[in-house]
Each structure stands twice: as C-alpha cells, then as structure tokens.
Write a protein that holds these residues in place. Structure first.
Motif, PDB file in Angstrom:
ATOM      1  N   TRP A  95       0.970  -1.183   0.062  1.00 18.31           N
ATOM      2  CA  TRP A  95      -0.046   0.091  -0.027  1.00 18.31           C
ATOM      3  C   TRP A  95       0.835   1.404  -0.061  1.00 18.31           C
ATOM      4  CZ3 TRP A  95      -5.010   1.801  -0.358  1.00 18.31           C
ATOM      5  CH2 TRP A  95      -5.411   2.784   0.208  1.00 18.31           C
ATOM      6  N   ALA A  96       2.022   1.148   0.924  1.00 15.07           N
ATOM      7  CA  ALA A  96       2.669   2.428   1.161  1.00 15.07           C
ATOM      8  C   ALA A  96       3.525   2.738  -0.417  1.00 15.07           C
ATOM      9  CB  ALA A  96       3.863   2.145   1.986  1.00 15.07           C
ATOM     10  N   MET A  97       4.063   1.515  -1.066  1.00 15.25           N
ATOM     11  CA  MET A  97       4.669   1.861  -2.261  1.00 15.25           C
ATOM     12  C   MET A  97       3.869   2.553  -3.497  1.00 15.25           C
ATOM     13  SD  MET A  97       7.323  -1.203  -2.681  1.00 15.25           S
ATOM     14  CE  MET A  97       6.090  -2.601  -2.659  1.00 15.25           C
ATOM     15  N   LEU A 127      10.951  -3.273   6.702  1.00 17.34           N
ATOM     16  CA  LEU A 127      10.185  -2.561   5.496  1.00 17.34           C
ATOM     17  C   LEU A 127      10.032  -1.115   5.615  1.00 17.34           C
ATOM     18  CD1 LEU A 127       7.366  -5.458   5.222  1.00 17.34           C
ATOM     19  CD2 LEU A 127       9.491  -5.292   3.874  1.00 17.34           C
ATOM     20  N   ALA A 128       9.949  -0.483   6.842  1.00 14.84           N
ATOM     21  CA  ALA A 128       9.759   1.056   6.558  1.00 14.84           C
ATOM     22  C   ALA A 128      11.314   1.610   6.127  1.00 14.84           C
ATOM     23  CB  ALA A 128       9.291   1.407   7.981  1.00 14.84           C
ATOM     24  N   CYS A 129      12.153   1.123   6.577  1.00 17.66           N
ATOM     25  CA  CYS A 129      13.387   1.693   6.211  1.00 17.66           C
ATOM     26  C   CYS A 129      13.733   1.249   4.737  1.00 17.66           C
ATOM     27  CB  CYS A 129      14.536   0.960   7.069  1.00 17.66           C
ATOM     28  SG  CYS A 129      14.653   1.310   8.947  1.00 17.66           S
ATOM     29  N   ARG A 130      13.371   0.285   4.142  1.00 20.37           N
ATOM     30  CA  ARG A 130      13.438  -0.172   2.919  1.00 20.37           C
ATOM     31  C   ARG A 130      12.647   0.638   2.171  1.00 20.37           C
ATOM     32  NH1 ARG A 130      11.617  -5.724   1.027  1.00 20.37           N
ATOM     33  NH2 ARG A 130      12.644  -6.361   2.903  1.00 20.37           N
ATOM     34  N   GLU A 131      11.504   1.167   2.367  1.00 21.08           N
ATOM     35  CA  GLU A 131      10.621   1.921   1.730  1.00 21.08           C
ATOM     36  C   GLU A 131      11.056   3.461   1.780  1.00 21.08           C
ATOM     37  OE1 GLU A 131       7.616   3.440  -0.779  1.00 21.08           O
ATOM     38  OE2 GLU A 131       8.598   1.625  -0.787  1.00 21.08           O
ATOM     39  N   PHE A 136      12.916   8.050  -1.029  1.00 22.66           N
ATOM     40  CA  PHE A 136      13.595   9.336  -1.214  1.00 22.66           C
ATOM     41  C   PHE A 136      14.690   9.127  -2.215  1.00 22.66           C
ATOM     42  CE2 PHE A 136      17.543  11.318   0.543  1.00 22.66           C
ATOM     43  CZ  PHE A 136      17.059  12.479   0.815  1.00 22.66           C
ATOM     44  N   ARG A 137      15.236   7.954  -2.693  1.00 21.03           N
ATOM     45  CA  ARG A 137      15.625   8.010  -4.061  1.00 21.03           C
ATOM     46  C   ARG A 137      15.095   8.280  -5.367  1.00 21.03           C
ATOM     47  NH1 ARG A 137      19.670   2.760  -2.385  1.00 21.03           N
ATOM     48  NH2 ARG A 137      20.735   3.753  -0.801  1.00 21.03           N
ATOM     49  N   ALA A 138      13.835   7.903  -5.220  1.00 20.22           N
ATOM     50  CA  ALA A 138      12.871   8.063  -6.424  1.00 20.22           C
ATOM     51  C   ALA A 138      12.278   9.542  -6.563  1.00 20.22           C
ATOM     52  CB  ALA A 138      11.493   7.149  -6.123  1.00 20.22           C
ATOM     53  N   GLY A 139      12.593  10.294  -5.550  1.00 24.91           N
ATOM     54  CA  GLY A 139      12.245  11.831  -5.735  1.00 24.91           C
ATOM     55  C   GLY A 139      11.468  12.348  -4.279  1.00 24.91           C
TER      56      GLY A 139
END
Length: 341
Positions: A95-97, A127-131, A136-139
């Motif tokens: 959902w977050a992604m 999972l929170a750290c991963r997302e 952040f890297r996506a913009g």
C-alpha cells in the motif's frame, strides 16, 4: 518578494473503492468524488470519514489556489488515515509503495512547485526503512510518520531504529499526530483534534527527550513536528521544573529538557500571534518552518499571513520561517522564481 515554502500540507490521490479493497474491504480509505468533480468524501470502507474538495487530489486546482495565496512551493504528505499501520506488514508495505508512486505522479507536471513526503509501513521497521530509502531515491523529499504505532511511542526501540536509519540516509522526517488518545469523553466539537492532537505531539517530543532516545539518535537527523509542536512550547517550563525537582523525571534524561530544542523543528501552524511569538522565542527563528495543514478547514486559510504580518519578527526572521528554513531542512534546490516560471 519573500519566498514561501509551505512544508505541511496534505493530499489524497483519487483512489477508488476497488483499489482500496486490495488493502482491506472493511476499513481501507478511498475517495468518493462527486459527479461535478469539485467535492468529495474520504471513505473508510462504506463509512464516511471527511468531506474534502478538489485541491486535495487535483494538482491543477491546487496550483491555482497556491498562485492566489502567493505560495511558491508546497510539500505534500499523506492524509494520516492513509498510514495503514493497523494492517499486516506485507499489505501495508505494498500500500505504501503504491501511494508513494501515486504521490509522485501528482507532482510530475508541477514544475517543481509540488513535492511530496513518503509514507512507510511503520509497523515493520525493516520494511519501513526499505521503503523510506526507495521513495527518497525516487524523488520524495523525506518521510511523514505518525507519532505512534499502537502503544509504541517514538522512544520505542524499533522506532528509534527507524529514526536512526533516516539520520544515516539523510532522509528528513515529519512527525504528524494521528489516532488521538481518547476514552470516549471527547465525542463532540472536534475535541480529539483540538485537545488530544496537541497532546499527542507533545507526548512524542517528550518521549524522545525524557527517555534518553535523543542520546541514541544521531544529531544529523532532520526532524520536524507538526502543528507548532502541539502544547510543547507552552508547557516546556512545567517539564523543566519537573526535571529539576523530581529524579524520576530525569532518570533517563541527562540534560535539561529545554536543551533539546536544537534537535528538532516545528511548523508555524498555531493560528495566533501570541502563540507564534512564544513558539519563536522557545524554538528560535532558525527552527520554525511555514506549515499550513492545507487544504483542510483547520489549516491556515491565508498561508503564511500570520508570520508575514508580525511586526515583532525581523525581515530576516520572516524570510527564514517563510521559506529559508524549509530549504535548508529538506535540502531543496534554488526554488526562487518557480511560481512565475
């Protein structure tokens, strides 16, 4: 003219009921838009949650309003009902992604005037750290998190781990109150928002200070609390006195509570000239950023006017609060002139 960067506003992408049902059929949030496209209702399953209007989901309408309000750049974050902390970690991660990708789509044609903060599945720290890193890297310019996950406040070991991850990755964090404390005595008149919401924010700040969590989190963390820090500034003297008089209060906190105000920022959404003066006196002009809570009725309706109209604030202080502090906090590029570009 002084640059205005509103760093606390909300969005809700046009999620339909079917899309929300992939998270949860009974309670997941979605947007029911009226036939004219101007008004809508945030729904949770089949229940109404909050009436809203077009600027919440339509970037064109939002930019038109920002032009009229004289706002150059606005950072948007999820309406807290979107967090999904109560669901299974895998579903909340998906959902977050999806919501984070939809958020970037809303900004795609805004010429740098709309930016977003990501949401993460905070119930699972890995999972929170991963997302957080992926988004952040996506913009995304940072992350927004709720001030607690069930009974776990920000001093919880897992949440300290997440904040440390953000510090190490250079990801700014906005903490927003949600799921406000109430035992049923605050049923009417929006009292959970008027009483419990400021208390939730102060609780989060004190949980980091008095628990000693700030001793374990790198000083590099860029951390901001919404709504002027809730009741923190007004009650800091009470906390300071308690720390001095009671050993139980200072048991895990090696330094006076007032000495920790250089560890975080707050926004300016206090709606009152006396409150703003106290806030700036408490936090310092370098640690208050313009935040409106747009586009909700409890937000500042003329974004930035409270700060801009205060004669007691110097020109330099106004420039910092209205835009300069946010530029530094989020590491934004030069955005001067974007409104007229």
């Amino acid at each position: 003219m002084t640059l205005r960067i509103d760093m606390h506003s909300h969005f809700f992408p046009p999620i339909g009921q079917d899309e929300a049902a992939a998270l949860d059929v009974q309670q997941a949030p979605w947007l029911r838009i009226d036939a004219d496209g101007q008004r809508g209702m945030i729904m949770t399953g089949k229940r109404t949650f909050r009436p809203v209007y077009r600027a919440l989901w339509d970037p064109v309408a939002r930019l038109e309003e920002l032009d009229a309000l004289g706002v150059d750049v606005q950072l948007m974050c999820a309406t807290p009902v979107m967090f999904g902390y109560q669901y299974g970690a895998a579903a909340a991660h998906e959902w977050a992604m999806r919501m984070n990708d939809r958020a970037l789509e809303l900004c795609a044609n805004a010429r740098g005037r709309l930016m977003v903060l990501a949401q993460v599945p905070l119930q699972d720290i890995e999972l929170a750290c991963r997302e957080a890193t992926r988004a952040f890297r996506a913009g995304h310019r940072g992350v927004q998190i709720g001030n607690h996950v069930g009974p776990r406040d920000l001093d919880d070991e897992h949440l300290v781990t997440f904040l440390t991850h953000c510090a190490n990755e250079g990801i700014p964090v906005l903490v927003h109150p949600w799921d406000m404390m109430t035992d049923g005595r605050m049923r009417k008149w929006m009292l959970p928002w008027l009483v419990a919401m400021p208390a939730e924010t102060q609780l989060s700040m004190l949980s980091l200070i008095l628990s000693g969590a700030f001793e374990r989190i790198p000083r590099s963390l860029q951390l901001c609390f919404a709504h002027g820090g809730g009741s923190f500034a007004f009650l800091l003297g009470r906390v300071q006195n308690a720390w001095e008089q009671r050993d139980i209060v200072r048991e895990n906190c090696p330094n006076p509570p007032a000495s920790y105000v250089d560890r975080f920022y707050v926004d300016s959404a206090v709606f009152d000239a006396v409150a703003l003066r106290l806030l700036v006196d408490t936090m310092g002009e370098n640690r208050v950023m313009l935040g409106s809570d747009y586009p909700f009725p409890l937000g500042e309706q003329k974004i930035g006017e409270l700060v801009a109209s205060r004669a007691e604030l110097s020109v330099t202080a106004k420039e910092k609060i209205l835009g300069g502090n946010a530029q530094r906090f989020f590491g934004l590029p030069d955005v001067a002139g974007v409104r007229t570009a």
